[in-house]
Design a protein around this motif. Structure first.
Motif, PDB file in Angstrom:
ATOM      1  N   ARG A 166      34.993  33.984  47.817  1.00 38.94           N
ATOM      2  CA  ARG A 166      34.703  32.725  47.143  1.00 38.94           C
ATOM      3  C   ARG A 166      33.190  32.575  46.943  1.00 38.94           C
ATOM      4  O   ARG A 166      32.391  32.861  47.827  1.00 38.94           O
ATOM      5  N   GLY A 167      32.826  32.135  45.744  1.00 41.53           N
ATOM      6  CA  GLY A 167      31.413  31.935  45.444  1.00 41.53           C
ATOM      7  C   GLY A 167      30.767  33.083  44.703  1.00 41.53           C
ATOM      8  O   GLY A 167      29.632  32.955  44.243  1.00 41.53           O
ATOM      9  N   VAL A 168      31.477  34.224  44.590  1.00 44.82           N
ATOM     10  CA  VAL A 168      30.958  35.369  43.834  1.00 44.82           C
ATOM     11  C   VAL A 168      31.618  35.350  42.459  1.00 44.82           C
ATOM     12  O   VAL A 168      32.827  35.584  42.345  1.00 44.82           O
ATOM     13  N   PRO A 169      30.868  35.067  41.401  1.00 47.61           N
ATOM     14  CA  PRO A 169      31.472  34.867  40.076  1.00 47.61           C
ATOM     15  C   PRO A 169      31.708  36.174  39.328  1.00 47.61           C
ATOM     16  O   PRO A 169      31.400  36.293  38.144  1.00 47.61           O
ATOM     17  N   GLN A 170      32.250  37.162  40.008  1.00 48.01           N
ATOM     18  CA  GLN A 170      32.491  38.469  39.402  1.00 48.01           C
ATOM     19  C   GLN A 170      33.917  38.912  39.678  1.00 48.01           C
ATOM     20  O   GLN A 170      34.545  38.490  40.651  1.00 48.01           O
ATOM     21  N   LEU A 171      34.389  39.808  38.818  1.00 44.84           N
ATOM     22  CA  LEU A 171      35.726  40.367  38.975  1.00 44.84           C
ATOM     23  C   LEU A 171      35.720  41.772  38.388  1.00 44.84           C
ATOM     24  O   LEU A 171      35.133  42.018  37.335  1.00 44.84           O
ATOM     25  N   ILE A 172      36.355  42.694  39.070  1.00 46.75           N
ATOM     26  CA  ILE A 172      36.610  44.026  38.533  1.00 46.75           C
ATOM     27  C   ILE A 172      38.116  44.200  38.484  1.00 46.75           C
ATOM     28  O   ILE A 172      38.808  44.005  39.489  1.00 46.75           O
ATOM     29  N   VAL A 173      38.631  44.558  37.314  1.00 49.33           N
ATOM     30  CA  VAL A 173      40.078  44.677  37.167  1.00 49.33           C
ATOM     31  C   VAL A 173      40.406  45.749  36.129  1.00 49.33           C
ATOM     32  O   VAL A 173      39.712  45.889  35.122  1.00 49.33           O
ATOM     33  N   ALA A 174      41.422  46.523  36.411  1.00 48.35           N
ATOM     34  CA  ALA A 174      41.976  47.476  35.450  1.00 48.35           C
ATOM     35  C   ALA A 174      43.399  47.046  35.153  1.00 48.35           C
ATOM     36  O   ALA A 174      44.191  46.792  36.068  1.00 48.35           O
TER      37      ALA A 174
ATOM     38  N   GLN B  31      29.947  37.453  30.594  1.00 47.95           N
ATOM     39  CA  GLN B  31      29.827  38.793  30.037  1.00 47.95           C
ATOM     40  C   GLN B  31      30.983  39.664  30.525  1.00 47.95           C
ATOM     41  O   GLN B  31      31.410  39.554  31.678  1.00 47.95           O
ATOM     42  N   VAL B  32      31.477  40.529  29.635  1.00 43.45           N
ATOM     43  CA  VAL B  32      32.557  41.453  29.960  1.00 43.45           C
ATOM     44  C   VAL B  32      32.149  42.849  29.531  1.00 43.45           C
ATOM     45  O   VAL B  32      31.738  43.065  28.386  1.00 43.45           O
ATOM     46  N   GLU B  33      32.244  43.794  30.462  1.00 43.51           N
ATOM     47  CA  GLU B  33      32.027  45.202  30.139  1.00 43.51           C
ATOM     48  C   GLU B  33      33.348  45.934  30.307  1.00 43.51           C
ATOM     49  O   GLU B  33      34.107  45.643  31.231  1.00 43.51           O
ATOM     50  N   ARG B  34      33.590  46.909  29.434  1.00 46.90           N
ATOM     51  CA  ARG B  34      34.874  47.610  29.419  1.00 46.90           C
ATOM     52  C   ARG B  34      34.667  49.110  29.319  1.00 46.90           C
ATOM     53  O   ARG B  34      33.802  49.582  28.584  1.00 46.90           O
TER      54      ARG B  34
ATOM     55  N   TYR C 194      37.600  46.724  33.557  1.00 50.12           N
ATOM     56  CA  TYR C 194      36.698  45.660  33.129  1.00 50.12           C
ATOM     57  C   TYR C 194      35.834  45.200  34.292  1.00 50.12           C
ATOM     58  O   TYR C 194      36.306  45.064  35.421  1.00 50.12           O
ATOM     59  N   PHE C 195      34.567  44.935  33.979  1.00 47.92           N
ATOM     60  CA  PHE C 195      33.681  44.226  34.899  1.00 47.92           C
ATOM     61  C   PHE C 195      33.376  42.895  34.246  1.00 47.92           C
ATOM     62  O   PHE C 195      32.794  42.844  33.163  1.00 47.92           O
ATOM     63  N   ILE C 196      33.785  41.807  34.904  1.00 50.29           N
ATOM     64  CA  ILE C 196      33.639  40.478  34.333  1.00 50.29           C
ATOM     65  C   ILE C 196      32.648  39.677  35.175  1.00 50.29           C
ATOM     66  O   ILE C 196      32.795  39.586  36.404  1.00 50.29           O
ATOM     67  N   ASP C 197      31.630  39.131  34.521  1.00 50.51           N
ATOM     68  CA  ASP C 197      30.650  38.270  35.179  1.00 50.51           C
ATOM     69  C   ASP C 197      30.812  36.866  34.594  1.00 50.51           C
ATOM     70  O   ASP C 197      30.419  36.603  33.450  1.00 50.51           O
TER      71      ASP C 197
ATOM     72  N   ASP D 137      39.167  35.385  30.268  1.00 53.63           N
ATOM     73  CA  ASP D 137      38.004  35.872  29.533  1.00 53.63           C
ATOM     74  C   ASP D 137      36.945  34.765  29.489  1.00 53.63           C
ATOM     75  O   ASP D 137      37.162  33.726  28.863  1.00 53.63           O
ATOM     76  N   PRO D 138      35.785  34.986  30.140  1.00 55.81           N
ATOM     77  CA  PRO D 138      34.761  33.935  30.153  1.00 55.81           C
ATOM     78  C   PRO D 138      34.144  33.684  28.782  1.00 55.81           C
ATOM     79  O   PRO D 138      33.571  32.623  28.540  1.00 55.81           O
ATOM     80  N   ARG D 139      34.293  34.642  27.870  1.00 59.03           N
ATOM     81  CA  ARG D 139      33.753  34.453  26.522  1.00 59.03           C
ATOM     82  C   ARG D 139      34.559  33.400  25.756  1.00 59.03           C
ATOM     83  O   ARG D 139      34.092  32.889  24.734  1.00 59.03           O
TER      84      ARG D 139
END
Length: 199
Positions: A68-76, A90-93, A82-85, A192-194
């Motif tokens: 909790r408190g870390v605004p990041q996620l890594i998911v396949a 921002q989303v990297e794929r 995906y790396f989601i911030d 999706d944060p976008r």
């Protein structure tokens, strides 16, 4: 202590010869694991430590849900990693096959062509390094297992050390591992944060 002793080895033996028995044992283990849930500790190249829960479902799905408190996620999700911030929206794929994690996510991957056994000081530990010399941009991963007669294939994954193409090192240590447990496909959905989505 077991993990710490194993971590010292990858820097010293990247050119070690393949030991079929270790690689074969790891392949048997991987073929025996359909899913895993575990707590993880992540240490990056700067020594920053984050914790959370890892969920894995083969083929192709993994999620690192940070504390909790870390605004990041890594998911396949089965095809892409995906790396989601969420803080900067921002989303990297990347295609899963271009990631060192492909060795864990693809049950049909023949790791024997790319794997080298990593000697360890502890006979209870099995470790292999996997990388594709034809694609150094994919990085490399050193998987660390502890022998466990009650675990799938006689091994339990303890964690790994991943090096990306810029030699950035990330260490993952696992605890409270539970293999072949039910994991819903919904676990690998993400907002999706976008589009204004939240973690």
């Amino acid at each position: 202590m077991i993990f710490a002793a194993a971590l010292a080895a990858p820097v010293l033996i990247s050119a070690a010869p393949v030991q079929d028995s270790a690689v074969d044992q790891v392949e048997r283990h991987l073929r025996s694991v359909d899913s895993m849930v575990a707590e993880f500790q992540q240490i990056d190249r700067n020594g920053r430590v984050l914790t959370g829960t890892m969920s894995l479902k083969r083929p192709g799905k993994i999620r690192f849900q940070y504390e909790r408190g870390v605004p990041q996620l890594i998911v396949a999700d089965g095809s892409s990693l995906y790396f989601i911030d969420y803080q900067v929206r921002q989303v990297e794929r990347w295609p899963i096959g271009n990631s060192p994690l492909a060795v864990l996510l693809d049950p049909d991957r023949d790791i024997g062509k790319f794997a080298r056994s990593v000697p360890t000081r502890d006979p209870r530990i099995v470790s292999i390094e996997v990388h594709d010399p034809d694609h150094p941009e994919y990085g490399r991963i050193t998987l660390i297992f502890q022998k466990d007669g009650s675990a799938p294939g006689g091994l339990m994954l303890q964690g790994w050390v991943a090096l990306d193409s810029q030699n950035n090192r990330t260490t993952i240590r696992l605890s409270d591992q539970r293999t072949n447990v039910p994991v819903s496909d919904r676990t690998f959905r993400w907002n999706d944060p976008r589009r204004g989505g939240r973690p």
